[in-house]
Design an enzyme around this catalytic site. Sequence first.
Site, PDB file in Angstrom:
ATOM      1  N   LYS A   1       0.830  -1.214   0.000  1.00  0.00           N
ATOM      2  CA  LYS A   1       0.000   0.000   0.000  1.00  0.00           C
ATOM      3  C   LYS A   1       0.867   1.269   0.000  1.00  0.00           C
ATOM      4  CE  LYS A   1      -2.485  -0.696   3.789  1.00  0.00           C
ATOM      5  NZ  LYS A   1      -2.136  -2.039   4.281  1.00  0.00           N
TER       6      LYS A   1
ATOM      7  N   ARG B   1     -10.161   0.801   9.042  1.00  0.00           N
ATOM      8  CA  ARG B   1      -9.734  -0.558   9.377  1.00  0.00           C
ATOM      9  C   ARG B   1     -10.802  -1.307  10.169  1.00  0.00           C
ATOM     10  NH1 ARG B   1      -3.750   0.745   9.205  1.00  0.00           N
ATOM     11  NH2 ARG B   1      -2.639  -1.175   9.639  1.00  0.00           N
TER      12      ARG B   1
ATOM     13  N   ARG C   1      11.539  -5.924   4.324  1.00  0.00           N
ATOM     14  CA  ARG C   1      11.047  -4.547   4.211  1.00  0.00           C
ATOM     15  C   ARG C   1      11.896  -3.593   5.064  1.00  0.00           C
ATOM     16  NH1 ARG C   1       4.872  -2.458   4.724  1.00  0.00           N
ATOM     17  NH2 ARG C   1       4.960  -2.869   6.950  1.00  0.00           N
TER      18      ARG C   1
ATOM     19  N   ARG D   1      10.962  -1.477  10.752  1.00  0.00           N
ATOM     20  CA  ARG D   1       9.939  -1.058  11.716  1.00  0.00           C
ATOM     21  C   ARG D   1       9.794  -2.117  12.798  1.00  0.00           C
ATOM     22  NH1 ARG D   1       4.639   0.736   8.535  1.00  0.00           N
ATOM     23  NH2 ARG D   1       3.701  -0.506  10.177  1.00  0.00           N
TER      24      ARG D   1
ATOM     25  N   ARG E   1      -0.519  -8.632  13.414  1.00  0.00           N
ATOM     26  CA  ARG E   1      -1.154  -7.621  12.555  1.00  0.00           C
ATOM     27  C   ARG E   1      -1.966  -8.299  11.464  1.00  0.00           C
ATOM     28  NH1 ARG E   1       3.719  -4.381  10.541  1.00  0.00           N
ATOM     29  NH2 ARG E   1       2.197  -3.094   9.451  1.00  0.00           N
TER      30      ARG E   1
HETATM   31  P1  AMP Z   1       0.215   0.943   9.301  1.00  0.00           P
HETATM   32  O1  AMP Z   1       1.396   1.810   9.128  1.00  0.00           O
HETATM   33  O2  AMP Z   1      -0.966   1.378   8.458  1.00  0.00           O
HETATM   34  O3  AMP Z   1       0.524  -0.526   9.114  1.00  0.00           O
HETATM   35  O4  AMP Z   1      -0.261   1.110  10.828  1.00  0.00           O
HETATM   36  C1  AMP Z   1       0.587   0.759  11.898  1.00  0.00           C
HETATM   37  C2  AMP Z   1      -0.239   0.553  13.158  1.00  0.00           C
HETATM   38  O5  AMP Z   1      -0.926   1.760  13.500  1.00  0.00           O
HETATM   39  C3  AMP Z   1      -1.335  -0.482  13.031  1.00  0.00           C
HETATM   40  O6  AMP Z   1      -0.840  -1.806  13.235  1.00  0.00           O
HETATM   41  C4  AMP Z   1      -2.298  -0.032  14.122  1.00  0.00           C
HETATM   42  O7  AMP Z   1      -1.830  -0.381  15.401  1.00  0.00           O
HETATM   43  C5  AMP Z   1      -2.220   1.488  14.023  1.00  0.00           C
HETATM   44  N1  AMP Z   1      -3.228   2.016  13.052  1.00  0.00           N
HETATM   45  C6  AMP Z   1      -2.986   2.588  11.845  1.00  0.00           C
HETATM   46  N2  AMP Z   1      -4.127   2.940  11.233  1.00  0.00           N
HETATM   47  C7  AMP Z   1      -5.134   2.566  12.054  1.00  0.00           C
HETATM   48  C8  AMP Z   1      -6.564   2.625  11.979  1.00  0.00           C
HETATM   49  N3  AMP Z   1      -7.175   3.132  10.896  1.00  0.00           N
HETATM   50  N4  AMP Z   1      -7.273   2.141  13.030  1.00  0.00           N
HETATM   51  C9  AMP Z   1      -6.672   1.628  14.117  1.00  0.00           C
HETATM   52  N5  AMP Z   1      -5.333   1.518  14.251  1.00  0.00           N
HETATM   53  C10 AMP Z   1      -4.559   1.986  13.246  1.00  0.00           C
END
Ligand code: AMP
Length: 227
Positions: free
Chosen positions: A18, A93, A132, A165, A176
């Site tokens: 993404k 989400r 990654r 990360r 996740r």
């Molecule tokens: P990402 O970078 O999109 O993979 O997000 C990293 C982490 O941030 C996720 O594993 C969640 O813990 C939190 N997070 C990001 N976006 C959301 C969302 N829309 N709702 C809830 N938690 C989020």
Amino acid sequence: MNGGSLVLLLFGPPGCGKGTQARLITSWLKVPSISTGEMLRAELRAGTELGLRAQAIMAAGGLVGDDIVNAMLAARIQCPDCANGFLLDGYPRTVEQAEFLDALLLRRGLPPAIVLHLDVPEDALVGRMTSRRQCPACSRIYNLLHQPPKTSGICDDDGTELITRKDDREDVFRERLRTYDEITRPVLAHYYDHTYHQIRGDRSPTYIFEAITSVLEKELNGESLVN
Ligand code: AMP
């Protein structure tokens, strides 16, 4: 874009590409990419109360509360750079977030979201995750196997040393994925009646981007409203 706004939603499991596609789409369409994950990491780096509250949840691979991300998102899309539209990466989400977004778009006179679902089998995701890397300064994502930086370990764009990360560690990553399957994947059903497009995400970034541009060109010309 016919002078109107464009709301794009990039949907898919963690590690599906993404972030990479968001970067390509935004430089093509000149609309900002909004990643709630990046916004939360920025809060954490700044040491805000919100960031500190989200930290443990993110480190465990869970989801931060709907109220927090909804409020963050509502404020962000009011910024002037979103006037011609925006792309959402990693939001919504949960079904609650999707319902909140629908109501918010309606209230603000914005069009319904065009959903791009990057579908990647789980085995491929775990393989990708271990290779990654990310630039902590500009958030650009690299993959040591398929998209390495020009100089090993260094961001092409700003020369910063790349990092892995913390939530890309295998145990957290698997959590996740589980969260995605249980809570986020069901959100897709919410969008089947809208402008939903499934795109095979287990190919090269260039191939995926071509598939996305072809879908979006049709959408923007009003030729297709369903995949
Ligand atoms: P990402 O970078 O999109 O993979 O997000 C990293 C982490 O941030 C996720 O594993 C969640 O813990 C939190 N997070 C990001 N976006 C959301 C969302 N829309 N709702 C809830 N938690 C989020």
